[in-house]
Scaffold this active site. Structure first.
Site, PDB file in Angstrom:
ATOM      1  N   TYR A   1       0.823  -1.211   0.000  1.00 12.72           N
ATOM      2  CA  TYR A   1       0.000   0.000   0.000  1.00 12.72           C
ATOM      3  C   TYR A   1       0.858   1.263   0.000  1.00 12.72           C
ATOM      4  O   TYR A   1       1.766   1.432   0.815  1.00 12.72           O
ATOM      5  CB  TYR A   1      -0.932   0.042   1.218  1.00 12.72           C
ATOM      6  CG  TYR A   1      -1.613   1.390   1.335  1.00 12.72           C
ATOM      7  CD1 TYR A   1      -2.636   1.736   0.456  1.00 12.72           C
ATOM      8  CD2 TYR A   1      -1.198   2.328   2.266  1.00 12.72           C
ATOM      9  CE1 TYR A   1      -3.235   2.965   0.518  1.00 12.72           C
ATOM     10  CE2 TYR A   1      -1.795   3.575   2.337  1.00 12.72           C
ATOM     11  CZ  TYR A   1      -2.812   3.896   1.457  1.00 12.72           C
ATOM     12  OH  TYR A   1      -3.387   5.130   1.507  1.00 12.72           O
TER      13      TYR A   1
ATOM     14  N   HIS B   1      -2.698  16.743  -2.667  1.00 14.55           N
ATOM     15  CA  HIS B   1      -3.241  16.825  -1.314  1.00 14.55           C
ATOM     16  C   HIS B   1      -3.090  18.215  -0.681  1.00 14.55           C
ATOM     17  O   HIS B   1      -3.569  18.435   0.438  1.00 14.55           O
ATOM     18  CB  HIS B   1      -2.571  15.782  -0.411  1.00 14.55           C
ATOM     19  CG  HIS B   1      -3.092  14.392  -0.627  1.00 14.55           C
ATOM     20  ND1 HIS B   1      -3.233  13.841  -1.874  1.00 14.55           N
ATOM     21  CD2 HIS B   1      -3.499  13.432   0.251  1.00 14.55           C
ATOM     22  CE1 HIS B   1      -3.702  12.613  -1.760  1.00 14.55           C
ATOM     23  NE2 HIS B   1      -3.879  12.342  -0.480  1.00 14.55           N
TER      24      HIS B   1
ATOM     25  N   ASN C   1       1.461  11.413   5.694  1.00 17.98           N
ATOM     26  CA  ASN C   1       0.874  10.672   6.813  1.00 17.98           C
ATOM     27  C   ASN C   1       1.602  11.085   8.083  1.00 17.98           C
ATOM     28  O   ASN C   1       2.828  11.133   8.122  1.00 17.98           O
ATOM     29  CB  ASN C   1       1.044   9.168   6.606  1.00 17.98           C
ATOM     30  CG  ASN C   1      -0.063   8.548   5.768  1.00 17.98           C
ATOM     31  OD1 ASN C   1       0.016   7.386   5.437  1.00 17.98           O
ATOM     32  ND2 ASN C   1      -1.090   9.301   5.425  1.00 17.98           N
TER      33      ASN C   1
ATOM     34  N   TYR D   1     -18.206  31.167  45.597  1.00 21.13           N
ATOM     35  CA  TYR D   1     -17.438  30.025  45.079  1.00 21.13           C
ATOM     36  C   TYR D   1     -16.286  30.440  44.165  1.00 21.13           C
ATOM     37  O   TYR D   1     -15.247  29.774  44.121  1.00 21.13           O
ATOM     38  CB  TYR D   1     -18.356  29.091  44.282  1.00 21.13           C
ATOM     39  CG  TYR D   1     -19.302  28.267  45.110  1.00 21.13           C
ATOM     40  CD1 TYR D   1     -19.341  28.366  46.503  1.00 21.13           C
ATOM     41  CD2 TYR D   1     -20.173  27.367  44.496  1.00 21.13           C
ATOM     42  CE1 TYR D   1     -20.217  27.594  47.256  1.00 21.13           C
ATOM     43  CE2 TYR D   1     -21.048  26.588  45.242  1.00 21.13           C
ATOM     44  CZ  TYR D   1     -21.070  26.716  46.614  1.00 21.13           C
ATOM     45  OH  TYR D   1     -21.935  25.957  47.342  1.00 21.13           O
TER      46      TYR D   1
ATOM     47  N   ARG E   1     -13.728  31.121  46.780  1.00 19.17           N
ATOM     48  CA  ARG E   1     -13.507  30.057  47.752  1.00 19.17           C
ATOM     49  C   ARG E   1     -13.039  28.754  47.085  1.00 19.17           C
ATOM     50  O   ARG E   1     -12.306  27.968  47.681  1.00 19.17           O
ATOM     51  CB  ARG E   1     -14.807  29.796  48.519  1.00 19.17           C
ATOM     52  CG  ARG E   1     -14.604  29.042  49.810  1.00 19.17           C
ATOM     53  CD  ARG E   1     -15.895  28.580  50.472  1.00 19.17           C
ATOM     54  NE  ARG E   1     -17.088  29.349  50.183  1.00 19.17           N
ATOM     55  CZ  ARG E   1     -18.311  28.874  50.373  1.00 19.17           C
ATOM     56  NH1 ARG E   1     -18.487  27.649  50.839  1.00 19.17           N
ATOM     57  NH2 ARG E   1     -19.378  29.622  50.111  1.00 19.17           N
TER      58      ARG E   1
ATOM     59  N   PHE F   1      -1.458   6.803  12.185  1.00 21.91           N
ATOM     60  CA  PHE F   1      -1.725   8.206  11.853  1.00 21.91           C
ATOM     61  C   PHE F   1      -3.051   8.705  12.422  1.00 21.91           C
ATOM     62  O   PHE F   1      -3.366   9.887  12.328  1.00 21.91           O
ATOM     63  CB  PHE F   1      -1.735   8.404  10.342  1.00 21.91           C
ATOM     64  CG  PHE F   1      -2.537   7.369   9.585  1.00 21.91           C
ATOM     65  CD1 PHE F   1      -3.857   7.086   9.911  1.00 21.91           C
ATOM     66  CD2 PHE F   1      -1.957   6.660   8.547  1.00 21.91           C
ATOM     67  CE1 PHE F   1      -4.585   6.142   9.222  1.00 21.91           C
ATOM     68  CE2 PHE F   1      -2.681   5.705   7.849  1.00 21.91           C
ATOM     69  CZ  PHE F   1      -4.005   5.450   8.178  1.00 21.91           C
TER      70      PHE F   1
ATOM     71  N   GLU G   1     -11.841   5.413   4.423  1.00 27.66           N
ATOM     72  CA  GLU G   1     -11.561   6.125   5.671  1.00 27.66           C
ATOM     73  C   GLU G   1     -12.902   6.476   6.317  1.00 27.66           C
ATOM     74  O   GLU G   1     -13.392   7.590   6.203  1.00 27.66           O
ATOM     75  CB  GLU G   1     -10.698   7.351   5.369  1.00 27.66           C
ATOM     76  CG  GLU G   1      -9.350   6.932   4.780  1.00 27.66           C
ATOM     77  CD  GLU G   1      -8.596   8.036   4.084  1.00 27.66           C
ATOM     78  OE1 GLU G   1      -8.993   9.213   4.223  1.00 27.66           O
ATOM     79  OE2 GLU G   1      -7.611   7.742   3.386  1.00 27.66           O
TER      80      GLU G   1
END
Length: 503
Positions: free
Chosen positions: A55, A85, A197, A279, A282, A328, A412
């Protein structure tokens, strides 16, 4: 000039802060060089005889993993990956975070499980050392196949593409390559995938956010102590015994910090007419302390990640294995950064509540902290501003990590959205800094109405420095410049807030 050898020691958040702030130069250690060359040589020999598909090395990517690519086209395949990309958009990533991205990508590639060329890693080091910082965009990563889009932008200059910041100017990469006499890198098999990646976008934001979170946590303690004294609050909720019986480390540390900051204060030690405080005063140890504990948890997650190999497939030379898996995937980071955003937003949330108490006209403080309320609005609207920012933080704290959108034709089918968690966290921290600045603006004003009694030496010293840039407000005037100056004071005078318990 400081030097840092890659893989000479594990990275930590503190070490990265030192590397970036000192403008240290990077160098590959002998071990890193050996790792990179051994893995690349193994992969070259493997590809000469490999017939079966591997791959991303001799196949397409994502759902195209079943498309074979010939040996002659392997280099073009990797170049095509990087170019196709680079689809980022939106706001630009700050150059300080981009520089951390470069460092983390170099570190990850140097373990010898990624199959990159030594010249590729060395070029990334040259970019870091010469402050050739690529233009990267905040939007585009799903945080699952790594940070594909932002890492593509980070690596475009290796090919002589894209844009960079160099010598304080934004220029096209070919100009810088020519100026520095660098030739574009010709990617070999697996390299484009190794570069894209990985979780370095998310991790860089995580490192940057932790550096800022630790600073803001320290400042929140100091500023809340000023507010407590200005409000004529009690020191008893910060007693050591109270914290010990609940055991939380952050709570114990916070109470100790407040006691240290307020030591020798005339105001905190004077008799009180009121029995207890709201609060927001405190419960400072419990709220601030929980944030500290969250920061420490996220440090552990981020430290694991920045010392890891997160690309795919992963090469194991000794075992003669190339394994396609999912290192990844950004889920550990996504969850941690959502958690940190919530924790840091709570510092802002409780800070705004203290602002509200200070302007409320209680405990002998004038309404809206001005001598003639009515004629003057005083500090009425800074509280509005703080409330607005707190509300926005609540919206930003909706977790990104619970979302997933299928991509790559179903290959994916679960993604972390860690990149969105990272950029949301970045905004939450900016907002929290602004809220704390508004509290300091109010608390310093309120403290003036307690004169001639004084607060502690530490607080009086800090207020003295603060008054050099922001004045006491006598009557209504433009407030926004003072808010801006207070934010800058927090950012650039951070050393004034650091506690030295040995002093």
């Amino acid at each position: 000039m400081k030097k840092f050898e890659i893989l000479s020691k594990p990275l930590t958040v503190k070490l990265i802060d030192e590397i970036i702030s000192s403008e240290a130069v990077l160098k590959l250690s002998p071990k890193a060089i050996e790792n990179i060359e051994r893995c690349r040589n193994y992969l070259d020999k493997k590809m000469e005889v490999q017939k079966a598909p591997i791959y991303g090395i001799n196949t397409g990517f994502g759902s195209l993993c079943n498309h074979a690519v010939s040996y002659e086209e392997l280099s073009q395949l990797q170049r095509n990956l990087v170019v196709s990309h680079a689809c980022g958009t939106g706001d630009e990533v700050s150059v300080s975070i981009v520089k951390i991205m470069l460092l983390l990508k170099i570190q990850s590639l140097s373990y010898g499980h990624s199959g990159v060329q030594l010249t590729t890693v060395q070029r990334l080091i040259d970019m870091f050392n010469c402050n050739v910082l690529p233009v990267v965009y905040q939007q585009g990563s799903l945080g699952a196949s790594g940070d594909l889009s932002p890492l593509a932008h980070l690596c475009l200059p290796l090919l002589g593409l894209g844009e960079v910041y160099y010598n304080n100017s934004r220029v096209r990469s070919p100009y810088v390559l020519e100026a520095l006499n660098w030739k574009p890198i010709e990617l070999k098999s697996k390299e484009g995938l190794a570069l894209l990646n990985g979780t370095q976008f998310m991790s860089a934001y995580g490192v940057h956010s932790l550096i800022q979170s630790m600073r803001l946590s320290e400042q929140a303690d100091f500023i809340s102590a000023i507010s407590l004294d200005a409000f004529d609050g009690h020191i008893s909720p910060f007693h050591e015994l109270i914290q010990k019986i609940r055991h939380h480390k952050g709570q114990i540390e916070t109470a100790e910090n407040i006691r240290d900051i307020l030591e020798k204060s005339e105001l905190i030690n004077r008799p009180k007419e009121h029995v207890q405080d709201p609060y927001s005063f405190r419960c400072i140890p419990q709220v601030h302390g929980a944030t500290k504990d969250t920061i420490n948890y996220v440090i552990e997650v981020i430290t694991n990640e920045i010392n890891a190999v997160t690309d795919n497939p992963t090469i194991f030379v000794e075992e003669d294995l190339i394994i396609s898996a999912g290192n990844f995937h950004g889920q550990p980071l996504a969850l941690a950064m959502d958690f940190l955003a919530i924790a840091m937003a709570e510092l802002g949330n409780i800070s705004e509540r203290r602002i509200y108490q200070l302007i409320s006209g209680k405990r002998d403080l004038p309404s809206f902290l001005v001598a003639e309320p009515g004629l003057n609005s005083g500090f009425m609207i800074p509280q509005y501003t703080a409330a607005s920012i707190v509300s926005q933080n609540k919206q930003l704290c909706a977790p990104a990590s619970v979302d997933s959108i299928e991509s790559s034709q179903g290959q994916e089918d679960h993604v972390s959205m860690g990149a969105n968690a990272a950029t949301k966290l970045y905004k939450v921290l900016k907002n929290t800094e602004r809220i704390l600045a508004l509290e300091l603006f109010n608390a310093a004003q309120a403290l003036e109405f307690r004169h001639p009694q004084k607060s502690s030496p530490k607080i009086e010293a800090l207020i003295s420095e603060y008054r050099k840039v922001v004045p006491f407000i006598e009557t209504d005037e433009l407030m926004y410049p003072h808010i801006r100056e207070t934010i800058e004071f927090l950012c650039y005078k951070r050393h004034l807030f650091y506690l030295n318990k040995n002093s």
